[in-house]
Design a protein around this motif. Sequence first.
Motif: not given
Length: 296
Positions: A231-260
């Motif tokens: 359980g600890s390794t599963f949530f550690m790996l997938t959780g940190f990756h999910g956090f990175h996906v969320c950060v990446g999506a936010i960064i791309l949202s800013v890029v999209l806003f700038r593109t507009w």
Amino acid sequence: MSTSHGYYIPHKATWPVLVTAGLFCMLAGFASYLNGSANGSKFMLLGFAIFIVMVAGWFTLQANESESGTYNTQVGISFRMGMMWFIFSEVMFFAVFFGALWYTRNLSVPWLGGEGDGAATKELLTKTYEAVWPTNGPKHLGGKIIEGKTNGEFEAMGAFGLPLINTLLLLSSGVTCTWAHHGLLAKNRDQLIKGLIATVTLGFLFVLCQATEYHEAYTEMGLTLGTGIYGSTFFMLTGFHGFHVCVGAIILSVVLFRTWKGHFKPENHFAFEAAAWYWHFVDVVWLGLFIFVYII
């Protein structure tokens, strides 16, 4: 100002100091919250708010300087080198967690099961332990009591279903991000915007599917952070990756806003390039996770 022969020297900046203060407040509040402090959550939210406001101001300043032509080619090279080293540090970050998973599955579990030099340990401590993966540990500690399962019992997360859907979502988002980049290079702003919208949408869909997966794990499968080493390794790996996906999506949202707003040209689009590099890194890490965490 920069010239073709001179290096741009930035003005005195207070944003980095304020961002650091926000991060310190957020982490200190989170640590206090974990230790039962009544005000811990308040400080954590305050620090997070400071961090968001400061990053928004800092990035706005950088975007304005970039669009005004302040930076020269040498500065662009420095930005790219900085992003490369940042992604390298992220590679090492995940390498540590993959290393922990490998050590657990290939060394610790067999050793506790009596293989190699672990025979004496098994005889003294874990006589009835079977070296299988996934495992909840020799004494089946942890877990969550839910209907139909006793303390310590859990179901392993399968590879098909939501994990497979998430894999398809991220792979598709990598394609749409590349398509958007080609649109930028071809001066096709309509393609650029559509590609970014698709990439951001797929990214947040991934986060939503992972949240659903976590809910099912906790409420129906008995799989929690307390469910032993699996359980600890599963949530550690997938959780940190999910956090990175969320950060990446936010960064791309800013890029999209700038593109507009009309930002980015084929010869000047480092912010988009950096966001695309980060997003492709997130895609590659997920493929490793899907194979080594869900399938093997």
